[in-house]
Scaffold this motif. Sequence first.
Motif, PDB file in Angstrom:
ATOM      1  N   LYS A  63      54.926  42.387  16.911  1.00  0.00           N
ATOM      2  CA  LYS A  63      55.983  42.598  17.892  1.00  0.00           C
ATOM      3  C   LYS A  63      55.813  41.635  19.057  1.00  0.00           C
ATOM      4  N   ILE A  64      56.936  41.143  19.600  1.00  0.00           N
ATOM      5  CA  ILE A  64      56.865  40.273  20.777  1.00  0.00           C
ATOM      6  C   ILE A  64      56.941  41.132  22.029  1.00  0.00           C
ATOM      7  N   SER A  65      56.087  40.832  23.000  1.00  0.00           N
ATOM      8  CA  SER A  65      56.271  41.484  24.295  1.00  0.00           C
ATOM      9  C   SER A  65      56.010  40.466  25.412  1.00  0.00           C
ATOM     10  N   ASP A  66      56.517  40.787  26.588  1.00  0.00           N
ATOM     11  CA  ASP A  66      56.366  39.876  27.725  1.00  0.00           C
ATOM     12  C   ASP A  66      55.061  40.147  28.450  1.00  0.00           C
ATOM     13  N   VAL A  67      54.379  39.082  28.792  1.00  0.00           N
ATOM     14  CA  VAL A  67      53.190  39.212  29.634  1.00  0.00           C
ATOM     15  C   VAL A  67      53.290  38.170  30.749  1.00  0.00           C
ATOM     16  N   LEU A  68      52.404  38.308  31.682  1.00  0.00           N
ATOM     17  CA  LEU A  68      52.392  37.438  32.839  1.00  0.00           C
ATOM     18  C   LEU A  68      51.215  36.484  32.674  1.00  0.00           C
ATOM     19  N   ALA A  69      51.459  35.191  32.877  1.00  0.00           N
ATOM     20  CA  ALA A  69      50.325  34.260  32.848  1.00  0.00           C
ATOM     21  C   ALA A  69      50.197  33.650  34.244  1.00  0.00           C
ATOM     22  N   VAL A  70      49.057  33.815  34.847  1.00  0.00           N
ATOM     23  CA  VAL A  70      48.876  33.253  36.187  1.00  0.00           C
ATOM     24  C   VAL A  70      47.767  32.214  36.144  1.00  0.00           C
ATOM     25  N   GLU A  71      47.776  31.333  37.160  1.00  0.00           N
ATOM     26  CA  GLU A  71      46.764  30.285  37.201  1.00  0.00           C
ATOM     27  C   GLU A  71      46.013  30.425  38.518  1.00  0.00           C
ATOM     28  N   PRO A  72      44.910  31.172  38.519  1.00  0.00           N
ATOM     29  CA  PRO A  72      44.188  31.360  39.783  1.00  0.00           C
ATOM     30  C   PRO A  72      43.450  30.073  40.170  1.00  0.00           C
ATOM     31  N   GLU A  73      43.260  29.888  41.443  1.00  0.00           N
ATOM     32  CA  GLU A  73      42.496  28.716  41.895  1.00  0.00           C
ATOM     33  C   GLU A  73      41.037  28.898  41.517  1.00  0.00           C
ATOM     34  N   ASP A  74      40.331  27.768  41.365  1.00  0.00           N
ATOM     35  CA  ASP A  74      38.926  27.826  40.965  1.00  0.00           C
ATOM     36  C   ASP A  74      38.036  28.016  42.181  1.00  0.00           C
ATOM     37  N   LYS A  75      38.060  29.195  42.776  1.00  0.00           N
ATOM     38  CA  LYS A  75      37.182  29.482  43.907  1.00  0.00           C
ATOM     39  C   LYS A  75      36.871  30.966  43.922  1.00  0.00           C
ATOM     40  N   PRO A  76      35.734  31.348  44.484  1.00  0.00           N
ATOM     41  CA  PRO A  76      35.391  32.771  44.502  1.00  0.00           C
ATOM     42  C   PRO A  76      36.490  33.564  45.193  1.00  0.00           C
ATOM     43  N   GLY A  77      36.788  34.699  44.663  1.00  0.00           N
ATOM     44  CA  GLY A  77      37.770  35.570  45.311  1.00  0.00           C
ATOM     45  C   GLY A  77      39.193  35.406  44.837  1.00  0.00           C
ATOM     46  N   SER A  78      39.442  34.406  43.975  1.00  0.00           N
ATOM     47  CA  SER A  78      40.845  34.202  43.610  1.00  0.00           C
ATOM     48  C   SER A  78      41.374  35.290  42.671  1.00  0.00           C
ATOM     49  N   LEU A  79      40.529  35.775  41.768  1.00  0.00           N
ATOM     50  CA  LEU A  79      40.956  36.884  40.904  1.00  0.00           C
ATOM     51  C   LEU A  79      41.101  38.152  41.727  1.00  0.00           C
ATOM     52  N   ASP A  80      40.133  38.315  42.638  1.00  0.00           N
ATOM     53  CA  ASP A  80      40.161  39.484  43.528  1.00  0.00           C
ATOM     54  C   ASP A  80      41.479  39.544  44.281  1.00  0.00           C
ATOM     55  N   GLU A  81      41.927  38.399  44.735  1.00  0.00           N
ATOM     56  CA  GLU A  81      43.172  38.341  45.497  1.00  0.00           C
ATOM     57  C   GLU A  81      44.334  38.890  44.659  1.00  0.00           C
ATOM     58  N   ILE A  82      44.410  38.441  43.397  1.00  0.00           N
ATOM     59  CA  ILE A  82      45.487  38.883  42.496  1.00  0.00           C
ATOM     60  C   ILE A  82      45.427  40.392  42.260  1.00  0.00           C
ATOM     61  N   PHE A  83      44.236  40.869  41.964  1.00  0.00           N
ATOM     62  CA  PHE A  83      44.102  42.298  41.652  1.00  0.00           C
ATOM     63  C   PHE A  83      44.396  43.168  42.873  1.00  0.00           C
TER      64      PHE A  83
END
Lengths: 433, 136
Positions: free
Chosen positions: B67-87
Motif C-alpha cells: 500500500k502507498i502512504s504519505d510520509v514526511l522526509a526532512v533534512e536536519p542540519e548536521d549539528k547537535p540538537g537538530s533532531l531535538d528541534e524537530i521533535f
Amino acid sequence: MIWSNMETLDREAFRKIQLERLKKTVPRVYNNVPFYKKAFQEAGVEPGDIKTLEDVSKLPMTVKQDFRDNYPFGLFSSPQEEIVRFHASSGTTGKPTVVGYTRNDMDTWSECVARMVSMAGVTNKDTAQISFGYGLFTGALGLQQGLERIGASVIPMSSGNTKKQIMIMKDFRTTTLISTPSYALHMAEIAREMGVDPKTDLNLKFGLFGGEGSTEAMRNELIDSWGLFATENYGMSELIGPGVSGECEALCGMHINEDHFLPEIIDPKTGKVLGEGEVGELVITTITKEALPIIRYRTKDITSLHYEKCECGRTTVRMSKIQGRSDDMLILGGVNVFPSQIEEVLLNTEGIGPHYQIKVFKKGYLDKIEVDVELIDANLLDSFSLLEALRNTIKGRLRTVLGIDAKVTLLEPRSLARFEGKAQRVIDMRGAK
Amino acid sequence: MLVKQISIFIPNVKGSLAKLTSILVKNNIDIRAISVFDTTEFGILRLVVDNPEETVSILTKEGIVAKISDVLAVEPEDKPGSLDEIFQILSDNDINIDYIYSYVMRMRELPYIVLKTDHMEKAAKILIERGIKVIQ
C-alpha cells in the motif's frame, strides 16, 4: 421450475409410496446380499416385520466400513450382467467404496439430478460447465446426466487447468457453474488475476455447489465473487451420487427426493430416532435402487428434517444445511468443534481472504490449534497495531467457538493450498507420533 | 511536500525479503530507502522507491499485500540538537510520531529522516514554518 409431479405429493401419498417401495427393497437385500441377511438375523428382524413406515427403525444400519469389508461387490443386489456403470469414491485410506448401477438405477439417478438442477433454476436455455473431476467420482457424470435430461447444454470441463476454465466460460457464455465451493472461489481468484471480472465479464447466472460442505458465509463469498445465484446440493456415491437433495430458489433447506430416499435423523451416540426439527445424524434408506440398495446408511452428516410445505410449492421434506460431520468433529480440550464453525468466523472477518488452514496437535497433554489465514486488506499496513488488532479480533472470535486460544498466523495472499476438488483444510496431527 | 512510501506485508520466514527484492530487481525498481524492525510472525516493510504506483501494482500481481502512504522526509542540519528541534516542535504541537527511519541519497552529504505522524499535513506545515528543510 418443478420438474416432476412427484415433488408436490401430499404427505399421505408420500408415505404410501415409501412404504410400498421399502417393502420391495427389504426382501431384495435380504435375499440377495449375505451381509444383510446376517445383519437382519443379528438384529432379530425379518422382511415380513416391515408393516409400517416407522418399522424401518427396526432394521440394522449400514456404515461406510461395511462397503470396505465387502469390497468390491459384496453389497450388490444385482448380478454383473445387469450392471451398466461402476463408480467409486475416493477412500483416503485403504480401498475405495465401489458402487454400481443398473439401467433403471441410471434412469432414477438422472431423474433425481434433473429435479435438483431444475430446483436451482437451471433450464434448457442454460449452458452448464461441469468443473467437478470426471472419472470414478459420481459428481461430474451425475450432474451431466441430469443436466442433459432437462436439455441444458453441458460442457464436461472437469476440474483443473483453471485458466482454460475461465477462457471456455467466457467464450461459450457459460451460465451455470458446477463445482465444489472451494474450487469456485479459487477460479474467481484466477479469473481476476487474468483481468477477467467474474461479475461483469462473464454470463454466469447459477452456481450449483456440492461435493463438500460449506457455510452461509462461504455462499456469500461465492455470490460476491461471481455475482450468481448460489445453491447447494447433496448426495454421496453410497446412496446414488449427487441428486439425493438440493436447494430450491427459496433457499430454505435441501429438498430430498423422498420417493427414492427415505430419511431419518438419529442421535449419533445412541442410534435413537429423533423427531422433526431435531438435530442429529442423517440416515437414509434407498427405496428404489436395484444394483445397490442400502438400508439405513449412516451418512455421518449432522442436519435436521423439516416437513412443512415450502414456498416454492414442493412438499418434499427439507434437510437443513449440513452443520458438520459426526466424524470430522474436532474435540479440543473437551469442547466439540466443527470446522464449519471456524470457517464461519473466518469468512465473517474483514481483511482476510476466504482460504484457511487449521492445524490441531498436542503439546504435552493439551490440545493446541493453529489457524493460518491470508491477509488481503492493504489498508491495515498503515501501522503494525492494525495488523495486531486484526489478529486479536480473529483470536477473540475463535475463542468463543473453540473455548481455547488459537495461534493465528497471517500469511500472504495465495500462500495457502488451493483445492480443485474437496478442500482439506483441517490437519489433525494428534494421532501422529 | 509529502513523500510516497510503500508499506509491504512480510511474513517472518526465511527468504521473504529476498523474494521481495528479487521482484524489484526483475522490474528495475530502485530502492531509495528500506526499513523493517523486529517482527513477531509478520512485519511491515517500508520502502521508498522511484515509482511507487507502478511498484505497488507489480507487487500486488505477485500476490504481495502493499500500500502507498504519505510520509514526511526532512533534512536536519548536521549539528547537535537538530533532531531535538524537530521533535520538540512536533511535541509542542501535539503531533505524535508513529515511526521514523533515515535514508541517504548518494551524491549528498546529509541523510534524510522519514517521519510518519498522526497529522501529516499539519506536521509538514509547522516544520516548514519553523525553517526545517522538508523534502518536496
